[in-house]
Write a protein that holds these residues in place. Sequence first.
Motif, PDB file in Angstrom:
ATOM      1  N   MET A   1       0.831  -1.181   0.000  1.00  0.00           N
ATOM      2  CA  MET A   1       0.000   0.000   0.000  1.00  0.00           C
ATOM      3  C   MET A   1       0.876   1.246   0.000  1.00  0.00           C
ATOM      4  O   MET A   1       1.932   1.247   0.604  1.00  0.00           O
ATOM      5  CB  MET A   1      -0.912   0.004   1.215  1.00  0.00           C
ATOM      6  N   ARG A   2       0.388   2.259  -0.662  1.00  0.00           N
ATOM      7  CA  ARG A   2       1.157   3.493  -0.782  1.00  0.00           C
ATOM      8  C   ARG A   2       1.118   4.310   0.503  1.00  0.00           C
ATOM      9  O   ARG A   2       0.082   4.422   1.137  1.00  0.00           O
ATOM     10  CB  ARG A   2       0.569   4.353  -1.890  1.00  0.00           C
ATOM     11  N   PRO A   3       2.247   4.922   0.838  1.00  0.00           N
ATOM     12  CA  PRO A   3       2.230   5.854   1.971  1.00  0.00           C
ATOM     13  C   PRO A   3       1.595   7.178   1.552  1.00  0.00           C
ATOM     14  O   PRO A   3       1.505   7.507   0.380  1.00  0.00           O
ATOM     15  CB  PRO A   3       3.714   6.037   2.307  1.00  0.00           C
ATOM     16  N   VAL A   4       1.179   7.928   2.542  1.00  0.00           N
ATOM     17  CA  VAL A   4       0.571   9.233   2.282  1.00  0.00           C
ATOM     18  C   VAL A   4       1.690  10.213   1.923  1.00  0.00           C
ATOM     19  O   VAL A   4       2.745  10.217   2.568  1.00  0.00           O
ATOM     20  CB  VAL A   4      -0.181   9.726   3.539  1.00  0.00           C
ATOM     21  N   PRO A   5       1.506  11.059   0.910  1.00  0.00           N
ATOM     22  CA  PRO A   5       2.537  12.045   0.556  1.00  0.00           C
ATOM     23  C   PRO A   5       2.820  13.005   1.718  1.00  0.00           C
ATOM     24  O   PRO A   5       1.911  13.395   2.453  1.00  0.00           O
ATOM     25  CB  PRO A   5       1.938  12.796  -0.627  1.00  0.00           C
ATOM     26  N   PHE A   6       4.089  13.360   1.847  1.00  0.00           N
ATOM     27  CA  PHE A   6       4.504  14.216   2.955  1.00  0.00           C
ATOM     28  C   PHE A   6       3.812  15.577   2.928  1.00  0.00           C
ATOM     29  O   PHE A   6       3.463  16.113   3.977  1.00  0.00           O
ATOM     30  CB  PHE A   6       6.027  14.401   2.930  1.00  0.00           C
ATOM     31  N   SER A   7       3.588  16.130   1.746  1.00  0.00           N
ATOM     32  CA  SER A   7       2.938  17.441   1.659  1.00  0.00           C
ATOM     33  C   SER A   7       1.518  17.392   2.222  1.00  0.00           C
ATOM     34  O   SER A   7       1.071  18.340   2.873  1.00  0.00           O
ATOM     35  CB  SER A   7       2.927  17.941   0.219  1.00  0.00           C
ATOM     36  N   VAL A   8       0.825  16.290   2.012  1.00  0.00           N
ATOM     37  CA  VAL A   8      -0.525  16.127   2.567  1.00  0.00           C
ATOM     38  C   VAL A   8      -0.458  16.000   4.085  1.00  0.00           C
ATOM     39  O   VAL A   8      -1.234  16.628   4.814  1.00  0.00           O
ATOM     40  CB  VAL A   8      -1.224  14.902   1.936  1.00  0.00           C
ATOM     41  N   LEU A   9       0.483  15.188   4.570  1.00  0.00           N
ATOM     42  CA  LEU A   9       0.640  15.021   6.018  1.00  0.00           C
ATOM     43  C   LEU A   9       0.937  16.351   6.703  1.00  0.00           C
ATOM     44  O   LEU A   9       0.360  16.666   7.755  1.00  0.00           O
ATOM     45  CB  LEU A   9       1.771  14.033   6.317  1.00  0.00           C
ATOM     46  N   ARG A  10       1.838  17.137   6.103  1.00  0.00           N
ATOM     47  CA  ARG A  10       2.205  18.428   6.680  1.00  0.00           C
ATOM     48  C   ARG A  10       1.018  19.392   6.687  1.00  0.00           C
ATOM     49  O   ARG A  10       0.737  20.041   7.699  1.00  0.00           O
ATOM     50  CB  ARG A  10       3.379  19.042   5.925  1.00  0.00           C
ATOM     51  N   ALA A  11       0.301  19.481   5.592  1.00  0.00           N
ATOM     52  CA  ALA A  11      -0.845  20.392   5.507  1.00  0.00           C
ATOM     53  C   ALA A  11      -1.930  20.008   6.510  1.00  0.00           C
ATOM     54  O   ALA A  11      -2.452  20.871   7.229  1.00  0.00           O
ATOM     55  CB  ALA A  11      -1.399  20.404   4.091  1.00  0.00           C
ATOM     56  N   VAL A  12      -2.247  18.737   6.589  1.00  0.00           N
ATOM     57  CA  VAL A  12      -3.282  18.285   7.523  1.00  0.00           C
ATOM     58  C   VAL A  12      -2.832  18.513   8.967  1.00  0.00           C
ATOM     59  O   VAL A  12      -3.632  18.944   9.814  1.00  0.00           O
ATOM     60  CB  VAL A  12      -3.648  16.810   7.271  1.00  0.00           C
ATOM     61  N   ALA A  13      -1.567  18.264   9.275  1.00  0.00           N
ATOM     62  CA  ALA A  13      -1.076  18.470  10.635  1.00  0.00           C
ATOM     63  C   ALA A  13      -1.210  19.927  11.061  1.00  0.00           C
ATOM     64  O   ALA A  13      -1.639  20.215  12.179  1.00  0.00           O
ATOM     65  CB  ALA A  13       0.379  18.017  10.747  1.00  0.00           C
ATOM     66  N   TRP A  14      -0.864  20.850  10.190  1.00  0.00           N
ATOM     67  CA  TRP A  14      -0.970  22.268  10.557  1.00  0.00           C
ATOM     68  C   TRP A  14      -2.422  22.721  10.642  1.00  0.00           C
ATOM     69  O   TRP A  14      -2.779  23.513  11.517  1.00  0.00           O
ATOM     70  CB  TRP A  14      -0.166  23.134   9.584  1.00  0.00           C
ATOM     71  N   ILE A  15      -3.276  22.223   9.754  1.00  0.00           N
ATOM     72  CA  ILE A  15      -4.698  22.568   9.831  1.00  0.00           C
ATOM     73  C   ILE A  15      -5.306  22.039  11.130  1.00  0.00           C
ATOM     74  O   ILE A  15      -6.062  22.740  11.806  1.00  0.00           O
ATOM     75  CB  ILE A  15      -5.452  22.023   8.594  1.00  0.00           C
ATOM     76  N   VAL A  16      -4.943  20.827  11.488  1.00  0.00           N
ATOM     77  CA  VAL A  16      -5.442  20.229  12.728  1.00  0.00           C
ATOM     78  C   VAL A  16      -4.956  21.032  13.943  1.00  0.00           C
ATOM     79  O   VAL A  16      -5.716  21.273  14.885  1.00  0.00           O
ATOM     80  CB  VAL A  16      -5.000  18.752  12.812  1.00  0.00           C
ATOM     81  N   PHE A  17      -3.697  21.453  13.915  1.00  0.00           N
ATOM     82  CA  PHE A  17      -3.179  22.247  15.032  1.00  0.00           C
ATOM     83  C   PHE A  17      -3.924  23.574  15.164  1.00  0.00           C
ATOM     84  O   PHE A  17      -4.292  23.973  16.270  1.00  0.00           O
ATOM     85  CB  PHE A  17      -1.676  22.498  14.869  1.00  0.00           C
ATOM     86  N   VAL A  18      -4.168  24.247  14.058  1.00  0.00           N
ATOM     87  CA  VAL A  18      -4.907  25.516  14.101  1.00  0.00           C
ATOM     88  C   VAL A  18      -6.323  25.282  14.608  1.00  0.00           C
ATOM     89  O   VAL A  18      -6.860  26.071  15.400  1.00  0.00           O
ATOM     90  CB  VAL A  18      -4.896  26.195  12.713  1.00  0.00           C
ATOM     91  N   GLU A  19      -6.933  24.185  14.181  1.00  0.00           N
ATOM     92  CA  GLU A  19      -8.275  23.859  14.649  1.00  0.00           C
ATOM     93  C   GLU A  19      -8.289  23.587  16.154  1.00  0.00           C
ATOM     94  O   GLU A  19      -9.199  24.022  16.866  1.00  0.00           O
ATOM     95  CB  GLU A  19      -8.784  22.643  13.887  1.00  0.00           C
ATOM     96  N   MET A  20      -7.283  22.879  16.643  1.00  0.00           N
ATOM     97  CA  MET A  20      -7.183  22.633  18.087  1.00  0.00           C
ATOM     98  C   MET A  20      -6.991  23.935  18.851  1.00  0.00           C
ATOM     99  O   MET A  20      -7.576  24.125  19.916  1.00  0.00           O
ATOM    100  CB  MET A  20      -6.033  21.670  18.385  1.00  0.00           C
TER     101      MET A  20
END
Length: 127
Positions: A1-20
């Motif tokens: 199975m393919r890993p998630v692209p790093f750019s997606v992981l980074r964007a989601v992590a920062w969006i989640v942090f701002v949401e928190m």
Amino acid sequence: MRPVPFSVLRAVAWIVFVEMAAMVVFGWYEFMSDRLEPLLPIAFTGAAVACWPMLPSAGWGVFKGGNICRNTPTYIVAVLVHLTFAGGYWTYALDDAKFDEIFALGLTVTSLILVRAYSDYKKQFMS
């Protein structure tokens, strides 16, 4: 199975942090308005700090947890569950002007899991 692209992981992590961070600000506002006990904003503030993507073991790793989202399908499921909790929490917060503890807890747990996927990838491949 393919890993998630790093750019997606980074964007989601920062969006989640701002949401928190926004959830914590709303929680402290509710506490200052005498509508919430002080323990909840304190606990969610700690969880928001744990979601800061710049920490070496950010997210679930702060609590010695492992990465649950190692491939794209599990990551997509985690994002969808997170969006479900986020939609519920922000509906209560913006429509009813109430801090919903159950949705906030779900939002926090899924946030920690998503940020952990980012920090694990960063630690594994960027070091």
